[in-house]
Write a protein that holds these residues in place. Structure first.
Motif, PDB file in Angstrom:
ATOM      1  N   LEU A  15       0.829  -1.196   0.000  1.00 58.42           N
ATOM      2  CA  LEU A  15       0.000   0.000   0.000  1.00 58.42           C
ATOM      3  C   LEU A  15       0.872   1.257   0.000  1.00 58.42           C
ATOM      4  O   LEU A  15       0.604   2.235  -0.704  1.00 58.42           O
ATOM      5  CB  LEU A  15      -0.906  -0.008   1.230  1.00 58.42           C
ATOM      6  CG  LEU A  15      -2.011   1.025   1.203  1.00 58.42           C
ATOM      7  CD1 LEU A  15      -2.970   0.715   0.055  1.00 58.42           C
ATOM      8  CD2 LEU A  15      -2.772   1.012   2.523  1.00 58.42           C
ATOM      9  N   ALA A  23       4.038  11.346  -4.601  1.00 60.64           N
ATOM     10  CA  ALA A  23       5.022  11.909  -3.680  1.00 60.64           C
ATOM     11  C   ALA A  23       6.183  12.506  -4.468  1.00 60.64           C
ATOM     12  O   ALA A  23       6.534  12.038  -5.532  1.00 60.64           O
ATOM     13  CB  ALA A  23       5.541  10.826  -2.740  1.00 60.64           C
TER      14      ALA A  23
ATOM     15  N   ALA B  22      -8.455   1.125   2.327  1.00 60.18           N
ATOM     16  CA  ALA B  22      -7.579   2.287   2.112  1.00 60.18           C
ATOM     17  C   ALA B  22      -6.931   2.202   0.743  1.00 60.18           C
ATOM     18  O   ALA B  22      -6.796   3.202   0.035  1.00 60.18           O
ATOM     19  CB  ALA B  22      -6.502   2.343   3.197  1.00 60.18           C
ATOM     20  N   GLY B  23      -6.548   0.969   0.342  1.00 57.53           N
ATOM     21  CA  GLY B  23      -5.923   0.785  -0.971  1.00 57.53           C
ATOM     22  C   GLY B  23      -6.853   1.173  -2.102  1.00 57.53           C
ATOM     23  O   GLY B  23      -6.458   1.786  -3.073  1.00 57.53           O
ATOM     24  N   ALA B  26      -6.828   4.803  -2.464  1.00 65.65           N
ATOM     25  CA  ALA B  26      -5.493   5.427  -2.573  1.00 65.65           C
ATOM     26  C   ALA B  26      -5.484   6.424  -3.746  1.00 65.65           C
ATOM     27  O   ALA B  26      -6.095   6.146  -4.775  1.00 65.65           O
ATOM     28  CB  ALA B  26      -4.439   4.356  -2.822  1.00 65.65           C
ATOM     29  N   PRO B  27      -4.841   7.552  -3.563  1.00 68.46           N
ATOM     30  CA  PRO B  27      -4.849   8.564  -4.612  1.00 68.46           C
ATOM     31  C   PRO B  27      -4.092   8.106  -5.842  1.00 68.46           C
ATOM     32  O   PRO B  27      -3.137   7.346  -5.764  1.00 68.46           O
ATOM     33  CB  PRO B  27      -4.150   9.754  -3.956  1.00 68.46           C
ATOM     34  CG  PRO B  27      -3.321   9.160  -2.872  1.00 68.46           C
ATOM     35  CD  PRO B  27      -4.035   7.945  -2.419  1.00 68.46           C
ATOM     36  N   ALA B  28      -4.563   8.549  -6.976  1.00 63.38           N
ATOM     37  CA  ALA B  28      -3.843   8.462  -8.225  1.00 63.38           C
ATOM     38  C   ALA B  28      -3.381   7.092  -8.619  1.00 63.38           C
ATOM     39  O   ALA B  28      -2.195   6.811  -8.645  1.00 63.38           O
ATOM     40  CB  ALA B  28      -2.648   9.407  -8.195  1.00 63.38           C
ATOM     41  N   ARG B  33      -3.432   9.067 -12.634  1.00 59.68           N
ATOM     42  CA  ARG B  33      -2.194   9.858 -12.543  1.00 59.68           C
ATOM     43  C   ARG B  33      -1.732  10.297 -13.924  1.00 59.68           C
ATOM     44  O   ARG B  33      -1.330  11.439 -14.125  1.00 59.68           O
ATOM     45  CB  ARG B  33      -1.121   8.999 -11.860  1.00 59.68           C
ATOM     46  CG  ARG B  33       0.202   9.697 -11.691  1.00 59.68           C
ATOM     47  CD  ARG B  33       1.114   8.877 -10.785  1.00 59.68           C
ATOM     48  NE  ARG B  33       2.482   9.310 -10.950  1.00 59.68           N
ATOM     49  CZ  ARG B  33       3.470   8.527 -11.361  1.00 59.68           C
ATOM     50  NH1 ARG B  33       3.225   7.262 -11.635  1.00 59.68           N
ATOM     51  NH2 ARG B  33       4.679   8.999 -11.492  1.00 59.68           N
ATOM     52  N   GLN B  36      -3.858  13.125 -15.032  1.00 59.31           N
ATOM     53  CA  GLN B  36      -3.520  14.343 -14.294  1.00 59.31           C
ATOM     54  C   GLN B  36      -2.226  14.977 -14.855  1.00 59.31           C
ATOM     55  O   GLN B  36      -2.159  16.194 -15.074  1.00 59.31           O
ATOM     56  CB  GLN B  36      -3.337  13.980 -12.819  1.00 59.31           C
ATOM     57  CG  GLN B  36      -3.083  15.164 -11.912  1.00 59.31           C
ATOM     58  CD  GLN B  36      -2.774  14.717 -10.492  1.00 59.31           C
ATOM     59  OE1 GLN B  36      -2.357  13.561 -10.264  1.00 59.31           O
ATOM     60  NE2 GLN B  36      -2.977  15.603  -9.541  1.00 59.31           N
ATOM     61  N   ILE B  67       6.677  16.118  -9.436  1.00 61.49           N
ATOM     62  CA  ILE B  67       6.514  14.836 -10.141  1.00 61.49           C
ATOM     63  C   ILE B  67       7.472  13.782  -9.602  1.00 61.49           C
ATOM     64  O   ILE B  67       8.678  14.034  -9.495  1.00 61.49           O
ATOM     65  CB  ILE B  67       6.738  15.026 -11.658  1.00 61.49           C
ATOM     66  CG1 ILE B  67       5.663  15.951 -12.244  1.00 61.49           C
ATOM     67  CG2 ILE B  67       6.724  13.686 -12.376  1.00 61.49           C
ATOM     68  CD1 ILE B  67       5.917  16.348 -13.687  1.00 61.49           C
ATOM     69  N   ASP B  68       6.930  12.639  -9.284  1.00 60.15           N
ATOM     70  CA  ASP B  68       7.749  11.501  -8.868  1.00 60.15           C
ATOM     71  C   ASP B  68       8.337  10.865 -10.131  1.00 60.15           C
ATOM     72  O   ASP B  68       7.590  10.331 -10.958  1.00 60.15           O
ATOM     73  CB  ASP B  68       6.866  10.501  -8.122  1.00 60.15           C
ATOM     74  CG  ASP B  68       7.622   9.233  -7.751  1.00 60.15           C
ATOM     75  OD1 ASP B  68       8.850   9.187  -7.985  1.00 60.15           O
ATOM     76  OD2 ASP B  68       6.977   8.303  -7.238  1.00 60.15           O
TER      77      ASP B  68
END
Lengths: 207, 283
Positions: A15, A23, B22-23, B26-28, B33, B36, B67-68
């Motif tokens: 997760l 991030a 939660a998974g 999870a965002p994006a 992504r 976006q 950006i990652d």
């Protein structure tokens, strides 16, 4: 009992990995270095080298970026082999500038205005400074120093061949070999711009 | 999971359930992504297209910090942003520079060179990301954009008079040795205002190797000189002098045999462009 804990750890790791997608993890910005050693100017009249001695403390007795907020650069300027022109350098008219890869430009500082707490260092700064001169042939040229003004503490930092600039919350760090030096000189009385890369080097000695 | 299960088992099951939930939220995830990033990139391209280069440069810097780049999708997005940022600074250098440098009187003047430094930094980033960026069906367009970035950097080094790096670049780029192929490439690229520097540098490379090629590069540099600020009259005069007297060849109109006049762009008799003139040994 071990199994569920391991599963929990794996699930949490998976997760965490999934949540990383937005991030921030910016990579380093790397610019191509400019020629710094014996680079000749376009018309072949000027030969120039620029070095920052990372161990310049051996020559000056102090770490100049820290003690005097200046970056010392040893310039070797000479008439290129074969040139018959008259080249004149005057630090007061040279507009020496250090270009950083993010577009920041750092101006030079006259040697006579640089002060440390140490008298011998102050004397060395002035004695080794590049002064006004008609350029000698390259074979007779010797290194002399120019100094770039790092300004108030807190914005620009120099350490081990790198320069950092604080921009708001961000600190940008570049190798000095990615920087560019520019200055003006006179060729047969006419102004001319000269550019050269900078080589961070070990091996400082008294110029 | 009933109350008959041991407390630890219930705890583990509950935790896993929470993680799954939660998974799911999870965002994006990847598609979201990608969409976006595409939206952000489109806004950046729009800013450049609208001539809002300062906004484009600021926005690009902000995006690059966000950006990652650790995966191929992020690397590709950052690559595209870096190319736009480089383009913004390349355009600012010639249109509306705001970065400054000191002049000989200590007055801080606007600095096209400072913008080109920033341009080079972003193009270097784009090149470094290209090795691990996501491959899409626009690879040809991307390769062309990176080629354009290389040529703009080459022109920057030429403007600075950095002969060693220009020589090294030309030696690596064999397609630039041929005047016709070089001209086709330069015309295809958004290199307005830079072509005279490129042609002049290629002239320098060829003058001691192939004087016929050098002549064509010199003529093209002279022809394009009015489009470039900073490509001065002295440089044009230097090229004209080489054509008129310093070359070991004389250049003549292929139709009427009139000797070239480098101050004109074409033969005054039949309008044959100077670039088509042919060389023969000077008598």
């Amino acid at each position: 009992m071990k199994l569920p804990v391991s599963l929990l750890s794996l699930a949490a790791l998976a997760l965490a990995g999934a949540c990383r997608s937005t991030a921030g993890a910016p990579g380093a910005l790397v610019a191509a270095p400019f020629p710094a050693i014996a680079a000749e100017n376009l018309d072949g009249d000027v030969a120039v080298e620029a070095r920052h001695y990372t161990d310049h403390k051996r020559a000056f007795g102090v770490d100049l970026p820290r003690e005097a907020r200046v970056l010392p650069v040893a310039l070797k300027l000479g008439l290129a082999p074969g040139s018959t022109r008259s080249l004149r350098f005057d630090p007061a008219r040279a507009a020496l500038r250090l270009y950083l890869p993010d577009g920041t430009v750092v101006a030079s500082k006259p040697a006579s205005t640089i002060v440390t707490q140490f008298k011998r260092a102050n004397e060395r700064i002035v004695a080794s400074a590049l002064d006004a001169r008609v350029l000698a042939p390259w074979s007779a040229a010797r290194e002399a120093n120019v100094y770039f003004d790092l300004g108030e503490a807190g914005e620009l930092f120099v350490k081990r061949g790198e320069i950092s600039r604080r921009v708001g919350e961000e600190v940008r760090t570049f190798g000095l070999e990615q920087a560019l030096i520019g200055f003006e000189l006179e060729v047969d009385g006419a102004p001319r711009s000269v550019f050269v890369g900078l080589a961070p080097t070990n091996g400082a000695r008294y110029p | 999971m009933s109350l008959t299960h041991p407390p630890f088992a219930r705890l583990v099951a509950g935790a896993l359930g929470a993680l799954v939930l939660a998974g799911c939220s999870a965002p994006a995830p990847r598609a979201e992504r990608a969409a976006q990033l595409e939206t952000q990139l489109a806004a950046l391209r729009d800013a450049n297209a609208a001539g809002e280069f300062v906004r484009a440069a600021d926005e690009a810097e902000r995006l690059l910090a966000q950006i990652d780049r650790s995966d191929a999708l992020g690397a590709r997005a950052a690559l595209d942003v870096a190319l736009e940022a480089g383009e913004a600074h390349a355009r600012l250098a010639v249109s509306a520079p705001f970065l400054r440098e000191p002049d000989a009187d200590g007055v801080w003047q606007v600095s096209p060179i400072a913008h080109r430094m920033a341009m080079a930094r972003y193009y270097a980033l784009a090149r470094s990301l290209s090795r691990r960026a996501e491959v899409r069906d626009d690879q040809e367009r991307l390769a062309e954009a990176l080629r354009g970035a290389d040529l703009k950097e080459f022109a920057f080094h030429a403007q600075l008079g950095l002969e060693p790096s220009c020589r090294a670049f030309i030696q690596r780029a064999s397609e630039l040795h041929d005047p016709r192929r070089a001209a086709e490439l330069f015309q295809r690229m958004p290199l307005a205002g830079l072509r005279p520097w490129l042609y002049a540098e290629l002239f320098e490379h060829q003058r001691s190797r192939d004087e016929r090629a050098a002549f064509r590069f010199a003529v093209m540099a002279i022809d394009e000189a009015p489009s470039a600020s900073g490509f001065g009259a002295a440089r044009v005069a230097q090229l004209e002098r080489w054509i008129a007297s310093e070359s070991s060849l004389e250049f003549h109109c292929p139709k009427c045999d009139l000797a070239v006049n480098p101050g004109l762009r074409a033969c005054p008799n039949d309008r044959t462009p100077n670039v088509e003139f042919v060389g023969r040994k000077r008598l």
